[in-house]
Design a protein around this motif. Structure first.
Motif, PDB file in Angstrom:
ATOM      1  N   LEU A 114      26.063 152.780  51.567  1.00  0.00           N
ATOM      2  CA  LEU A 114      25.669 151.873  53.000  1.00  0.00           C
ATOM      3  C   LEU A 114      24.522 150.502  52.822  1.00  0.00           C
ATOM      4  O   LEU A 114      24.437 150.102  54.168  1.00  0.00           O
ATOM      5  N   ARG A 118      25.045 147.017  54.623  1.00  0.00           N
ATOM      6  CA  ARG A 118      24.450 146.637  55.331  1.00  0.00           C
ATOM      7  C   ARG A 118      24.078 145.401  54.515  1.00  0.00           C
ATOM      8  O   ARG A 118      23.670 144.367  55.807  1.00  0.00           O
ATOM      9  N   ILE A 121      25.799 142.294  55.127  1.00  0.00           N
ATOM     10  CA  ILE A 121      26.056 142.106  56.532  1.00  0.00           C
ATOM     11  C   ILE A 121      25.195 141.099  56.716  1.00  0.00           C
ATOM     12  O   ILE A 121      25.624 139.634  57.249  1.00  0.00           O
ATOM     13  N   GLN A 169      31.345 156.316  57.096  1.00  0.00           N
ATOM     14  CA  GLN A 169      30.390 154.983  57.210  1.00  0.00           C
ATOM     15  C   GLN A 169      30.664 153.868  57.435  1.00  0.00           C
ATOM     16  O   GLN A 169      29.671 152.625  57.989  1.00  0.00           O
ATOM     17  N   LEU A 173      31.009 150.261  60.381  1.00  0.00           N
ATOM     18  CA  LEU A 173      30.950 149.084  60.079  1.00  0.00           C
ATOM     19  C   LEU A 173      31.657 147.956  60.694  1.00  0.00           C
ATOM     20  O   LEU A 173      31.305 147.041  61.928  1.00  0.00           O
ATOM     21  N   THR A 176      32.147 147.149  64.112  1.00  0.00           N
ATOM     22  CA  THR A 176      31.440 146.235  64.672  1.00  0.00           C
ATOM     23  C   THR A 176      31.929 144.963  64.284  1.00  0.00           C
ATOM     24  O   THR A 176      31.595 144.046  65.171  1.00  0.00           O
TER      25      THR A 176
END
Length: 336
Positions: A114, A118, A121, A169, A173, A176
């Motif tokens: 994760l 992140r 992104i 998880q 993401l 979104t």
């Protein structure tokens, strides 16, 4: 096989440089991925590594990381990247306390994954391909009842649980709209250079001694290294792969006895597989404390790849027999 002109088209649609980050780049799967991606026209590959002296093709861009966890700084590795293929993971460790083991798996396979996603992104990465495991589906299948990609997950060991939690998880993401996620759950991967239990099986067979595995009537799905690399290559560029879960196999299930007989043929040995009843073998394995080994040898684990075929138009380019032949050939050459 992947059409490189299509690959360039879909990579260029991201309006970025064609750059792929591969974690686990020195592993069995990761090194094969790096080799394949380096053959993509107008595409560069970056490999995050603990040891920058690791042997990789000269064209690969190396970036140093000390570890993979929730604190890893991926800034250098992600610069200019538009696709991440995350194949690194904490895999099976023998003789660990189950409670402590799960937390250790989570630290790398969940929190580490994760953290990478992140930061990907933030760096503008468009697609994140996560190499999960069939263990998310479960450990065994009933005869004639193959796992499918859309089955309710049923992981039972710390590794499978951690992979499933990471999947969940990552999909949050993806929901979104910040990044496209592709999840691939391979079955047992074999191929030239394979280690672990598959290599040990070939070591048994090459000795030419009688083995009590001549009457095993289970069904196992396998996938050659070349086939799983080809599917991942397809998922890098195919628009239908976005935010999907895929299973992958050679699409040719075999029993343990059939697998061993094929390997015996390709290894050029005369090993006799004695037809001992499976019930006797299971009992003996239990007495010796090898129930997990017995499950892998005698149980069934089949997967249905119809979704993979339908959404991606993908077919395994390498047959099971050809994959076993190349695996046995490399094994024999490595012993010389």
């Amino acid at each position: 096989m992947i059409d490189y002109s299509i690959a360039i088209y879909f990579l260029n649609r991201f309006e970025m440089s064609n750059k792929i980050l591969v974690t686990g780049a020195t592993g069995f799967l990761g090194s094969a991925l790096v080799k394949r991606f380096c053959a993509f026209p107008d595409t560069s590959v970056v490999a995050p590594l603990r040891n920058l002296n690791s042997k990789l093709p000269d064209v690969v861009e190396k970036a140093h990381i000390s570890n993979i966890d929730q604190f890893t700084d991926w800034t250098q590795s992600l610069s200019g990247v538009n696709v991440v293929v995350h194949s690194a993971a904490r895999v099976h460790v023998m003789h660990e306390d189950p409670a402590q083991s799960l937390e250790k798996f989570r630290a790398i396979n969940v929190e580490g994954t994760l953290n990478l996603a992140r930061q990907a992104i933030q760096a503008g990465v468009k697609r994140f391909i996560f190499i999960s495991s069939i263990k998310v589906n479960g450990e065994t299948t009933a005869p004639g009842r193959a796992f499918s990609a859309d089955d309710i997950p049923n992981p039972s060991d710390p590794y499978g649980i951690s992979k499933y939690e990471a999947e969940q998880q990552l999909m949050q993401l993806a929901n979104t709209g910040a990044i496209e996620v592709v999840i691939i759950r391979p079955v047992l991967i074999y191929g030239p250079g394979v280690g672990a239990n598959f290599q040990q099986m070939m070591r048994w067979l090459i000795k030419g001694l009688p083995l009590p595995f001549g009457a095993i009537n289970n069904y196992r799905s396998l996938v050659s290294l070349e086939n799983v690399v080809d599917l991942i290559s397809t998922c890098i560029v195919h628009p239908g792969a976005a935010n999907q879960v895929f299973l992958v196999s050679d699409d040719n299930d075999v029993s343990t006895t059939q697998l061993m007989r094929s390997l015996v043929s390709h290894l050029g040995v005369n090993t006799w597989l004695v037809p001992i009843p499976v019930g006797v073998l299971v009992f003996l394995a239990g007495v010796l404390g090898r129930r997990a080994t017995a499950q892998r040898l005698f149980g069934s684990l089949q997967v249905d790849i119809k979704k993979t075929q339908a959404l991606l138009g993908w077919r395994p380019p390498v047959s099971l027999d050809d994959g076993l032949k190349s695996t046995a050939k490399h094994f024999l050459e490595s012993r010389q």
